[in-house]
Write a protein that holds these residues in place. Structure first.
Motif, PDB file in Angstrom:
ATOM      1  N   TYR A  29     -41.055  19.952 -49.915  1.00  0.00           N
ATOM      2  CA  TYR A  29     -41.073  20.355 -48.497  1.00  0.00           C
ATOM      3  C   TYR A  29     -39.832  19.942 -47.720  1.00  0.00           C
ATOM      4  O   TYR A  29     -39.715  20.238 -46.531  1.00  0.00           O
ATOM      5  CB  TYR A  29     -42.304  19.765 -47.796  1.00  0.00           C
ATOM      6  CG  TYR A  29     -43.589  20.410 -48.222  1.00  0.00           C
ATOM      7  CD1 TYR A  29     -43.994  21.616 -47.656  1.00  0.00           C
ATOM      8  CD2 TYR A  29     -44.410  19.818 -49.178  1.00  0.00           C
ATOM      9  CE1 TYR A  29     -45.181  22.217 -48.037  1.00  0.00           C
ATOM     10  CE2 TYR A  29     -45.602  20.411 -49.569  1.00  0.00           C
ATOM     11  CZ  TYR A  29     -45.978  21.617 -48.988  1.00  0.00           C
ATOM     12  OH  TYR A  29     -47.157  22.217 -49.376  1.00  0.00           O
ATOM     13  N   GLY A  30     -38.909  19.296 -48.390  1.00  0.00           N
ATOM     14  CA  GLY A  30     -37.673  18.911 -47.694  1.00  0.00           C
ATOM     15  C   GLY A  30     -36.898  20.126 -47.237  1.00  0.00           C
ATOM     16  O   GLY A  30     -37.025  21.224 -47.797  1.00  0.00           O
ATOM     17  N   PRO A  31     -36.086  19.989 -46.201  1.00  0.00           N
ATOM     18  CA  PRO A  31     -35.338  21.136 -45.653  1.00  0.00           C
ATOM     19  C   PRO A  31     -34.303  21.654 -46.654  1.00  0.00           C
ATOM     20  O   PRO A  31     -33.832  20.927 -47.509  1.00  0.00           O
ATOM     21  CB  PRO A  31     -34.679  20.565 -44.402  1.00  0.00           C
ATOM     22  CG  PRO A  31     -34.569  19.100 -44.668  1.00  0.00           C
ATOM     23  CD  PRO A  31     -35.756  18.731 -45.497  1.00  0.00           C
ATOM     24  N   LEU A  68     -42.447  18.092 -37.441  1.00  0.00           N
ATOM     25  CA  LEU A  68     -41.255  17.937 -38.274  1.00  0.00           C
ATOM     26  C   LEU A  68     -40.697  19.292 -38.700  1.00  0.00           C
ATOM     27  O   LEU A  68     -39.485  19.471 -38.800  1.00  0.00           O
ATOM     28  CB  LEU A  68     -41.585  17.078 -39.495  1.00  0.00           C
ATOM     29  CG  LEU A  68     -41.918  15.610 -39.219  1.00  0.00           C
ATOM     30  CD1 LEU A  68     -42.321  14.905 -40.503  1.00  0.00           C
ATOM     31  CD2 LEU A  68     -40.729  14.896 -38.571  1.00  0.00           C
ATOM     32  N   VAL A  69     -41.591  20.251 -38.944  1.00  0.00           N
ATOM     33  CA  VAL A  69     -41.144  21.609 -39.281  1.00  0.00           C
ATOM     34  C   VAL A  69     -40.388  22.216 -38.100  1.00  0.00           C
ATOM     35  O   VAL A  69     -39.301  22.781 -38.249  1.00  0.00           O
ATOM     36  CB  VAL A  69     -42.343  22.490 -39.678  1.00  0.00           C
ATOM     37  CG1 VAL A  69     -41.914  23.957 -39.792  1.00  0.00           C
ATOM     38  CG2 VAL A  69     -42.945  22.021 -41.001  1.00  0.00           C
ATOM     39  N   LEU A  70     -40.966  22.081 -36.909  1.00  0.00           N
ATOM     40  CA  LEU A  70     -40.324  22.648 -35.714  1.00  0.00           C
ATOM     41  C   LEU A  70     -38.968  22.002 -35.433  1.00  0.00           C
ATOM     42  O   LEU A  70     -38.055  22.662 -34.926  1.00  0.00           O
ATOM     43  CB  LEU A  70     -41.241  22.477 -34.501  1.00  0.00           C
ATOM     44  CG  LEU A  70     -42.499  23.346 -34.494  1.00  0.00           C
ATOM     45  CD1 LEU A  70     -43.396  22.971 -33.317  1.00  0.00           C
ATOM     46  CD2 LEU A  70     -42.127  24.827 -34.425  1.00  0.00           C
ATOM     47  N   ALA A  71     -38.851  20.720 -35.807  1.00  0.00           N
ATOM     48  CA  ALA A  71     -37.582  20.013 -35.585  1.00  0.00           C
ATOM     49  C   ALA A  71     -36.578  20.283 -36.694  1.00  0.00           C
ATOM     50  O   ALA A  71     -35.442  19.790 -36.640  1.00  0.00           O
ATOM     51  CB  ALA A  71     -37.842  18.515 -35.462  1.00  0.00           C
ATOM     52  N   GLY A  72     -36.980  21.052 -37.700  1.00  0.00           N
ATOM     53  CA  GLY A  72     -36.080  21.363 -38.793  1.00  0.00           C
ATOM     54  C   GLY A  72     -35.973  20.265 -39.837  1.00  0.00           C
ATOM     55  O   GLY A  72     -35.085  20.308 -40.698  1.00  0.00           O
ATOM     56  N   PRO A 105     -37.987  11.974 -36.531  1.00  0.00           N
ATOM     57  CA  PRO A 105     -36.843  11.113 -36.846  1.00  0.00           C
ATOM     58  C   PRO A 105     -35.597  11.952 -37.114  1.00  0.00           C
ATOM     59  O   PRO A 105     -35.683  13.155 -37.363  1.00  0.00           O
ATOM     60  CB  PRO A 105     -37.311  10.391 -38.117  1.00  0.00           C
ATOM     61  CG  PRO A 105     -38.272  11.347 -38.757  1.00  0.00           C
ATOM     62  CD  PRO A 105     -38.972  12.038 -37.630  1.00  0.00           C
ATOM     63  N   GLY A 106     -34.443  11.308 -37.071  1.00  0.00           N
ATOM     64  CA  GLY A 106     -33.202  11.989 -37.402  1.00  0.00           C
ATOM     65  C   GLY A 106     -33.176  12.369 -38.869  1.00  0.00           C
ATOM     66  O   GLY A 106     -33.958  11.854 -39.675  1.00  0.00           O
ATOM     67  N   PRO A 107     -32.279  13.258 -39.242  1.00  0.00           N
ATOM     68  CA  PRO A 107     -32.216  13.725 -40.644  1.00  0.00           C
ATOM     69  C   PRO A 107     -32.099  12.579 -41.645  1.00  0.00           C
ATOM     70  O   PRO A 107     -32.740  12.609 -42.698  1.00  0.00           O
ATOM     71  CB  PRO A 107     -30.972  14.622 -40.650  1.00  0.00           C
ATOM     72  CG  PRO A 107     -30.813  15.061 -39.243  1.00  0.00           C
ATOM     73  CD  PRO A 107     -31.272  13.926 -38.391  1.00  0.00           C
ATOM     74  N   ASP A 108     -31.297  11.580 -41.326  1.00  0.00           N
ATOM     75  CA  ASP A 108     -31.110  10.471 -42.261  1.00  0.00           C
ATOM     76  C   ASP A 108     -32.291   9.498 -42.261  1.00  0.00           C
ATOM     77  O   ASP A 108     -32.398   8.671 -43.166  1.00  0.00           O
ATOM     78  CB  ASP A 108     -29.834   9.700 -41.918  1.00  0.00           C
ATOM     79  CG  ASP A 108     -28.581  10.544 -42.111  1.00  0.00           C
ATOM     80  OD1 ASP A 108     -28.643  11.514 -42.905  1.00  0.00           O
ATOM     81  OD2 ASP A 108     -27.559  10.251 -41.458  1.00  0.00           O
ATOM     82  N   ASP A 109     -33.132   9.604 -41.258  1.00  0.00           N
ATOM     83  CA  ASP A 109     -34.256   8.677 -41.128  1.00  0.00           C
ATOM     84  C   ASP A 109     -35.572   9.280 -41.596  1.00  0.00           C
ATOM     85  O   ASP A 109     -36.609   8.614 -41.551  1.00  0.00           O
ATOM     86  CB  ASP A 109     -34.417   8.235 -39.663  1.00  0.00           C
ATOM     87  CG  ASP A 109     -33.209   7.469 -39.165  1.00  0.00           C
ATOM     88  OD1 ASP A 109     -32.595   6.757 -39.972  1.00  0.00           O
ATOM     89  OD2 ASP A 109     -32.864   7.609 -37.965  1.00  0.00           O
ATOM     90  N   LEU A 110     -35.566  10.523 -42.045  1.00  0.00           N
ATOM     91  CA  LEU A 110     -36.816  11.191 -42.396  1.00  0.00           C
ATOM     92  C   LEU A 110     -37.535  10.485 -43.541  1.00  0.00           C
ATOM     93  O   LEU A 110     -38.728  10.187 -43.441  1.00  0.00           O
ATOM     94  CB  LEU A 110     -36.549  12.651 -42.769  1.00  0.00           C
ATOM     95  CG  LEU A 110     -37.774  13.431 -43.273  1.00  0.00           C
ATOM     96  CD1 LEU A 110     -38.852  13.474 -42.198  1.00  0.00           C
ATOM     97  CD2 LEU A 110     -37.379  14.846 -43.698  1.00  0.00           C
ATOM     98  N   ARG A 111     -36.819  10.226 -44.641  1.00  0.00           N
ATOM     99  CA  ARG A 111     -37.466   9.601 -45.800  1.00  0.00           C
ATOM    100  C   ARG A 111     -38.053   8.232 -45.452  1.00  0.00           C
ATOM    101  O   ARG A 111     -39.234   7.983 -45.750  1.00  0.00           O
ATOM    102  CB  ARG A 111     -36.496   9.507 -46.974  1.00  0.00           C
ATOM    103  CG  ARG A 111     -37.142   9.008 -48.274  1.00  0.00           C
ATOM    104  CD  ARG A 111     -36.109   8.925 -49.386  1.00  0.00           C
ATOM    105  NE  ARG A 111     -35.529  10.228 -49.664  1.00  0.00           N
ATOM    106  CZ  ARG A 111     -36.055  11.099 -50.509  1.00  0.00           C
ATOM    107  NH1 ARG A 111     -37.164  10.809 -51.162  1.00  0.00           N
ATOM    108  NH2 ARG A 111     -35.457  12.270 -50.711  1.00  0.00           N
TER     109      ARG A 111
END
Length: 208
Positions: free
Chosen positions: A206-208, A157-161, A92-98
């Motif tokens: 674990y958040g970026p 998700l890790v690979l996608a940052g 998901p996009g950064p804003d959609d992760l949670r």
């Protein structure tokens, strides 16, 4: 009661498959009520809506009924759990992760903590001494496969940052522990709230 004989080979095959499934479903229901020792094949036949000889034509004895009924239910539970994290395959996009993680966590809780899942674990544990291979098979289906699927999605998700660099297997263990531990301590807790709380804690680590 209709005969097993049919004029069409396809219909005969479907009939046998449906009857076998009914027998396994009936066996699971009876074992859940009675336990292994108290269950009888006659009651299983009645639950399945077939004659007792029909049960024996599909499965040789009560031990076979127990093994196959519990394994079939474990397969369903594991498949639902794996499906729960499938949406995370596409990061998901950064804003959609949670919200994406929370939705997956809630679906995972629903899959692994519903009545069928609880019953599978209870039946496997109750006869673990008598059927250790069955207990191992249930663990593989309802715990190890979903864990592997979740670890794979977290690695993506890790690979996608979207998550910080980490060991995805360990991260999956932590997230699963946060989810199941909450309901172990508070079995009546709302699953959506439990999922949201678990994801909050998980992302704080674990958040970026």
């Amino acid at each position: 009661m209709s005969s097993d004989v049919s004029t069409g080979a396809g219909r005969t095959g479907r009939g046998r498959i449906e009857r076998r499934q009914a027998i396994l479903d009936g066996a699971f229901a009876v074992f859940a009520r009675r336990g292994y020792a108290q269950a009888c094949v006659q009651e299983i036949a009645g639950e399945a809506g077939v004659a007792k000889p029909t049960v024996y034509s599909h499965l040789a004895d009560k031990e076979s009924l127990y093994r196959e009924a519990v394994e079939a239910a474990a397969e369903r539970v594991g498949a639902r759990a794996v499906s729960a994290v499938e949406p995370l395959r596409t990061a998901p996009g950064p804003d959609d992760l949670r919200p994406a993680l929370t939705a997956a966590a809630h679906a995972l809780l629903s899959a692994t903590c519903d009545q069928e899942a609880r019953t599978v674990r209870q039946l496997a544990c109750a006869q673990a001494v008598q059927f250790p291979d069955l207990a191992a098979a249930v663990r593989e289906r309802v715990l190890l496969r979903p864990h592997a699927a979740l670890a794979d999605r977290l690695a993506r998700l890790v690979l996608a940052g979207r998550l910080r660099p980490c060991d995805p297997d360990r991260a999956a263990c932590h997230l699963l522990s946060l989810l199941t531990g909450a309901l172990d301590l508070r079995p009546d807790a709302d699953r959506r709230e439990a999922a949201a709380e678990a994801v909050d804690v998980f992302l704080s680590a674990y958040g970026p």
